[in-house]
Design a protein around this motif. Structure first.
Motif, PDB file in Angstrom:
ATOM      1  N   ALA A   2       0.818  -1.205   0.000  1.00  0.00           N
ATOM      2  CA  ALA A   2       0.000   0.000   0.000  1.00  0.00           C
ATOM      3  C   ALA A   2       0.854   1.259   0.000  1.00  0.00           C
ATOM      4  O   ALA A   2       1.935   1.305   0.588  1.00  0.00           O
ATOM      5  CB  ALA A   2      -0.909  -0.005   1.223  1.00  0.00           C
ATOM      6  N   THR A   3       0.339   2.299  -0.676  1.00  0.00           N
ATOM      7  CA  THR A   3       0.931   3.624  -0.593  1.00  0.00           C
ATOM      8  C   THR A   3       0.210   4.376   0.510  1.00  0.00           C
ATOM      9  O   THR A   3      -0.991   4.616   0.421  1.00  0.00           O
ATOM     10  CB  THR A   3       0.764   4.381  -1.921  1.00  0.00           C
ATOM     11  OG1 THR A   3       1.422   3.640  -2.957  1.00  0.00           O
ATOM     12  CG2 THR A   3       1.361   5.772  -1.838  1.00  0.00           C
ATOM     13  N   ARG A   4       0.922   4.747   1.578  1.00  0.00           N
ATOM     14  CA  ARG A   4       0.305   5.454   2.696  1.00  0.00           C
ATOM     15  C   ARG A   4       0.494   6.957   2.549  1.00  0.00           C
ATOM     16  O   ARG A   4       1.587   7.420   2.286  1.00  0.00           O
ATOM     17  CB  ARG A   4       0.891   4.979   4.030  1.00  0.00           C
ATOM     18  CG  ARG A   4       0.369   3.624   4.459  1.00  0.00           C
ATOM     19  CD  ARG A   4       0.699   3.320   5.904  1.00  0.00           C
ATOM     20  NE  ARG A   4      -0.020   2.139   6.361  1.00  0.00           N
ATOM     21  CZ  ARG A   4       0.086   1.642   7.600  1.00  0.00           C
ATOM     22  NH1 ARG A   4       0.878   2.225   8.477  1.00  0.00           N
ATOM     23  NH2 ARG A   4      -0.613   0.573   7.942  1.00  0.00           N
TER      24      ARG A   4
ATOM     25  N   ASP B 103      -0.661  10.744   4.339  1.00  0.00           N
ATOM     26  CA  ASP B 103      -1.357  11.516   5.353  1.00  0.00           C
ATOM     27  C   ASP B 103      -2.450  12.331   4.685  1.00  0.00           C
ATOM     28  O   ASP B 103      -2.276  12.842   3.572  1.00  0.00           O
ATOM     29  CB  ASP B 103      -0.376  12.434   6.077  1.00  0.00           C
ATOM     30  CG  ASP B 103      -1.031  13.099   7.277  1.00  0.00           C
ATOM     31  OD1 ASP B 103      -1.602  14.186   7.093  1.00  0.00           O
ATOM     32  OD2 ASP B 103      -0.971  12.530   8.370  1.00  0.00           O
TER      33      ASP B 103
ATOM     34  N   GLU C 211      -3.649   4.152   0.672  1.00  0.00           N
ATOM     35  CA  GLU C 211      -4.193   4.277   2.023  1.00  0.00           C
ATOM     36  C   GLU C 211      -4.039   5.707   2.521  1.00  0.00           C
ATOM     37  O   GLU C 211      -2.927   6.243   2.565  1.00  0.00           O
ATOM     38  CB  GLU C 211      -3.465   3.318   2.964  1.00  0.00           C
ATOM     39  CG  GLU C 211      -4.016   3.289   4.381  1.00  0.00           C
ATOM     40  CD  GLU C 211      -3.288   2.290   5.238  1.00  0.00           C
ATOM     41  OE1 GLU C 211      -2.270   2.686   5.861  1.00  0.00           O
ATOM     42  OE2 GLU C 211      -3.687   1.111   5.269  1.00  0.00           O
TER      43      GLU C 211
ATOM     44  N   THR D 202      -4.469   8.336   5.676  1.00  0.00           N
ATOM     45  CA  THR D 202      -4.439   8.293   7.131  1.00  0.00           C
ATOM     46  C   THR D 202      -5.019   9.582   7.710  1.00  0.00           C
ATOM     47  O   THR D 202      -4.660  10.685   7.286  1.00  0.00           O
ATOM     48  CB  THR D 202      -2.997   8.116   7.639  1.00  0.00           C
ATOM     49  OG1 THR D 202      -2.461   6.902   7.087  1.00  0.00           O
ATOM     50  CG2 THR D 202      -2.955   8.040   9.152  1.00  0.00           C
TER      51      THR D 202
ATOM     52  N   ASP E 240      -7.494   2.259  13.594  1.00  0.00           N
ATOM     53  CA  ASP E 240      -6.232   1.520  13.613  1.00  0.00           C
ATOM     54  C   ASP E 240      -5.433   1.776  14.883  1.00  0.00           C
ATOM     55  O   ASP E 240      -4.212   1.706  14.885  1.00  0.00           O
ATOM     56  CB  ASP E 240      -5.401   1.889  12.380  1.00  0.00           C
ATOM     57  CG  ASP E 240      -4.369   0.814  12.049  1.00  0.00           C
ATOM     58  OD1 ASP E 240      -4.628  -0.374  12.336  1.00  0.00           O
ATOM     59  OD2 ASP E 240      -3.308   1.152  11.487  1.00  0.00           O
TER      60      ASP E 240
ATOM     61  N   THR F  48      -5.947   7.115  15.374  1.00  0.00           N
ATOM     62  CA  THR F  48      -5.638   6.907  13.961  1.00  0.00           C
ATOM     63  C   THR F  48      -6.772   6.180  13.229  1.00  0.00           C
ATOM     64  O   THR F  48      -7.249   5.131  13.682  1.00  0.00           O
ATOM     65  CB  THR F  48      -4.349   6.098  13.803  1.00  0.00           C
ATOM     66  OG1 THR F  48      -3.262   6.816  14.401  1.00  0.00           O
ATOM     67  CG2 THR F  48      -4.026   5.860  12.333  1.00  0.00           C
TER      68      THR F  48
ATOM     69  N   ARG G 183      -7.941   5.072   9.041  1.00  0.00           N
ATOM     70  CA  ARG G 183      -7.429   4.933   7.686  1.00  0.00           C
ATOM     71  C   ARG G 183      -8.573   4.587   6.738  1.00  0.00           C
ATOM     72  O   ARG G 183      -9.608   4.044   7.138  1.00  0.00           O
ATOM     73  CB  ARG G 183      -6.363   3.837   7.618  1.00  0.00           C
ATOM     74  CG  ARG G 183      -5.215   4.012   8.620  1.00  0.00           C
ATOM     75  CD  ARG G 183      -4.114   2.983   8.371  1.00  0.00           C
ATOM     76  NE  ARG G 183      -3.177   2.906   9.490  1.00  0.00           N
ATOM     77  CZ  ARG G 183      -2.176   3.754   9.689  1.00  0.00           C
ATOM     78  NH1 ARG G 183      -1.973   4.747   8.830  1.00  0.00           N
ATOM     79  NH2 ARG G 183      -1.362   3.626  10.727  1.00  0.00           N
TER      80      ARG G 183
ATOM     81  N   ARG H  35      -8.912   2.883   2.636  1.00  0.00           N
ATOM     82  CA  ARG H  35      -8.171   2.250   1.552  1.00  0.00           C
ATOM     83  C   ARG H  35      -8.965   2.319   0.254  1.00  0.00           C
ATOM     84  O   ARG H  35     -10.184   2.151   0.238  1.00  0.00           O
ATOM     85  CB  ARG H  35      -7.848   0.794   1.911  1.00  0.00           C
ATOM     86  CG  ARG H  35      -6.802   0.726   3.010  1.00  0.00           C
ATOM     87  CD  ARG H  35      -6.557  -0.664   3.510  1.00  0.00           C
ATOM     88  NE  ARG H  35      -5.520  -0.647   4.538  1.00  0.00           N
ATOM     89  CZ  ARG H  35      -5.253  -1.664   5.342  1.00  0.00           C
ATOM     90  NH1 ARG H  35      -5.946  -2.788   5.254  1.00  0.00           N
ATOM     91  NH2 ARG H  35      -4.294  -1.564   6.243  1.00  0.00           N
TER      92      ARG H  35
ATOM     93  N   GLN I  21      -3.616  -5.465  12.320  1.00  0.00           N
ATOM     94  CA  GLN I  21      -2.376  -5.047  11.674  1.00  0.00           C
ATOM     95  C   GLN I  21      -1.573  -6.263  11.228  1.00  0.00           C
ATOM     96  O   GLN I  21      -0.996  -6.282  10.128  1.00  0.00           O
ATOM     97  CB  GLN I  21      -1.570  -4.153  12.622  1.00  0.00           C
ATOM     98  CG  GLN I  21      -2.221  -2.792  12.857  1.00  0.00           C
ATOM     99  CD  GLN I  21      -1.744  -2.109  14.124  1.00  0.00           C
ATOM    100  OE1 GLN I  21      -0.853  -2.599  14.831  1.00  0.00           O
ATOM    101  NE2 GLN I  21      -2.334  -0.970  14.450  1.00  0.00           N
TER     102      GLN I  21
ATOM    103  N   ASP J 140      -3.312  -7.780   8.228  1.00  0.00           N
ATOM    104  CA  ASP J 140      -2.944  -7.092   6.992  1.00  0.00           C
ATOM    105  C   ASP J 140      -1.636  -7.628   6.420  1.00  0.00           C
ATOM    106  O   ASP J 140      -1.491  -7.822   5.207  1.00  0.00           O
ATOM    107  CB  ASP J 140      -2.805  -5.592   7.242  1.00  0.00           C
ATOM    108  CG  ASP J 140      -4.138  -4.878   7.303  1.00  0.00           C
ATOM    109  OD1 ASP J 140      -5.168  -5.473   6.938  1.00  0.00           O
ATOM    110  OD2 ASP J 140      -4.152  -3.708   7.723  1.00  0.00           O
TER     111      ASP J 140
END
Length: 347
Positions: A108-110, A112, A127, A129, A164, A168, A170, A172, A316, A319
Motif C-alpha cells: 500500500a501507498t500510505r 497523510d 491508504e 491516514t 487503527d 488513527t 485509515r 483504503r 495489523q 494485513d
C-alpha cells in the motif's frame, strides 16, 4: 472407486494436495494443471469441461466442496456432502466475490490526509491516514466516517474509514482507472475536525510492472451479467482454484505465511478461504501463534458473544499476512466470524 494417490494430504476444504491442485469430488478426482491449462483425472487423462459428465456431475460438486464446504457440526471435522443447484452455485460464488472487496493488491501507498495530491496506480491500494481530534470511549463502534472518491469521468466510489489504534483512522482505495484524476472528500457523522471535511486529489496512472501480480496486471475479479465464470477487468478469464487455510489469520506467523504462499503459488492456487478471527466462543488456549493450542485474538469480547472490543494490533498482523498472499497472486476470501460457534464442536 477412486483410490487416493499416495502422499496425498487431506484438507478440510475439500482439497487434497499433490504436486498440483487436486479436487476430490465424489467418486471422481480431478487435477488442474496450470502449465497445460487442462483438467485431468488421476491417470492423466484429460477431462473435457464441456462434457455432460463434467457439467452435470463434476462441476456442481467442485463448487459445493470448494466454495460452500460445510463442517460436521458434531466436531468430527468430516465434510458434509452438499450439492448446490446452478442458481445457488452462482449465489455462493457472488457472495465470495463480494467478500473480497478492495483487497490489498500490492504494497500500500500510505498518505497523510493533509497531502494534497499523489499518484494512484491502477488496481493498487492507496491508504489515506486521518487523525481524530478527540478521544471516544470506543473508537471502533463510536465512529462513522467515510471517504468518497470521484473520478473526472463521473465514477464514484465510497469507502469506510477504519480505526487503527489510538486516534488513527485509515481508508483504503484502489483506482479502477489508469489515467485521469480522482477527487476525494471525507465525512464524519459527528463532525470530528480531524476526520470531517478533508479533501485531496489522486492522479490515476497505469499499474507498476515491478510489483505485478495477476490482479495488478489484469484487474479485479467479477462475474459478467449472465455469466458463470470469473473474469478480470481486462476480460481475461480465470479459473478459481481455492485452498482453505482457515486458521492462517490467527495461527500463522509471517515466516509460515511466506512458506505457505510460495508453495500454493507454485501449485497454481489463486485464492485462499480464511476465517477472519478465531471464531469459537468457548475455545481455550494461550494467546500465541507458536504454542500448542494457541491462537491470536481479534476481539476481546468474542467469548461473551459480542464483537465490540476490537484489537487493532491483531488486524495489523492480519494485513501483513494477507498482503503476503496477494503478493503471491492469491486472493484472500474472508469469512467474517463464523457466527462464534462450532469450530471445536462445543455448541
Amino acid at each position: 472407486m477412486f483410490k487416493r494417490p499416495s502422499g496425498c494430504l487431506d484438507y478440510h476444504g475439500g482439497l487434497n494436495m499433490t504436486s498440483t491442485p487436486q479436487f476430490s469430488v465424489s467418486s471422481h478426482s480431478l487435477c488442474f494443471t496450470p502449465e497445460r491449462g487442462v483438467l485431468e483425472d488421476t491417470e492423466g487423462k484429460p477431462v473435457e469441461p464441456a462434457s455432460p459428465e463434467f457439467k452435470n456431475a463434476v462441476l456442481p460438486h467442485v463448487l459445493s466442496r470448494v466454495l460452500h464446504h460445510q463442517h460436521d457440526t458434531r466436531g468430527t471435522g468430516a465434510p458434509c456432502q452438499r450439492t448446490l443447484n446452478p442458481f445457488m452455485q452462482q449465489r455462493v460464488l457472488n457472495v465470495l466475490l463480494l467478500t473480497l472487496g478492495v483487497i490489498g493488491l500490492a504494497s500500500a501507498t500510505r498518505i497523510d490526509a493533509s497531502t494534497a495530491a499523489t499518484t494512484a496506480l491502477q488496481w493498487q491500494e492507496v491508504e489515506l491516514t486521518f487523525t481524530a481530534s478527540r478521544d471516544t470511549a470506543n473508537p471502533y463502534t463510536d465512529t462513522d466516517a467515510w471517504t468518497e472518491f470521484t473520478h473526472e469521468d463521473g465514477t464514484k466510489l465510497r469507502r469506510p474509514m477504519f480505526w487503527d489504534g489510538g486516534r488513527t483512522f485509515r481508508v483504503r482505495f484502489a483506482s479502477t482507472k489508469s489515467s485521469g484524476a480522482w477527487r476525494w472528500t471525507s465525512t464524519d457523522r459527528d463532525g470530528d475536525a480531524g476526520l470531517n471535511g478533508k479533501s485531496g486529489t489522486l492522479a490515476a496512472a497505469p499499474a507498476a510492472s515491478e510489483t505485478a501480480t495477476i490482479f495488478t496486471q489484469h484487474g479485479f475479479w467479477s462475474i459478467p451479467s449472465g455469466g458463470r465464470n470469473l473474469m478480470h477487468a481486462d476480460g481475461r478469464a480465470r479459473l478459481l482454484c481455492a485452498d482453505t487455510p482457515w486458521a492462517l489469520p490467527w495461527r500463522a506467523t509471517i515466516e509460515q505465511a511466506e512458506i505457505y504462499a510460495r508453495d500454493r503459488q507454485a501449485k497454481g492456487f489463486n485464492a485462499a478461504l480464511l476465517m477472519t478471527v478465531q471464531p469459537d466462543m468457548d475455545c481455550k488456549g494461550p494467546r500465541s501463534r507458536t504454542e500448542d493450542l494457541g491462537f491470536d485474538v481479534g476481539f476481546e469480547d468474542l467469548p461473551k458473544g459480542a464483537l465490540r472490543q476490537l484489537r487493532p494490533e491483531y488486524f495489523q498482523m492480519f494485513d501483513r499476512l494477507t498482503g503476503i498472499l496477494v503478493a503471491h497472486g492469491i486472493a484472500p476470501v474472508y469469512q467474517p466470524v463464523f457466527h462464534g460457534y462450532g469450530w471445536k464442536g462445543r455448541r
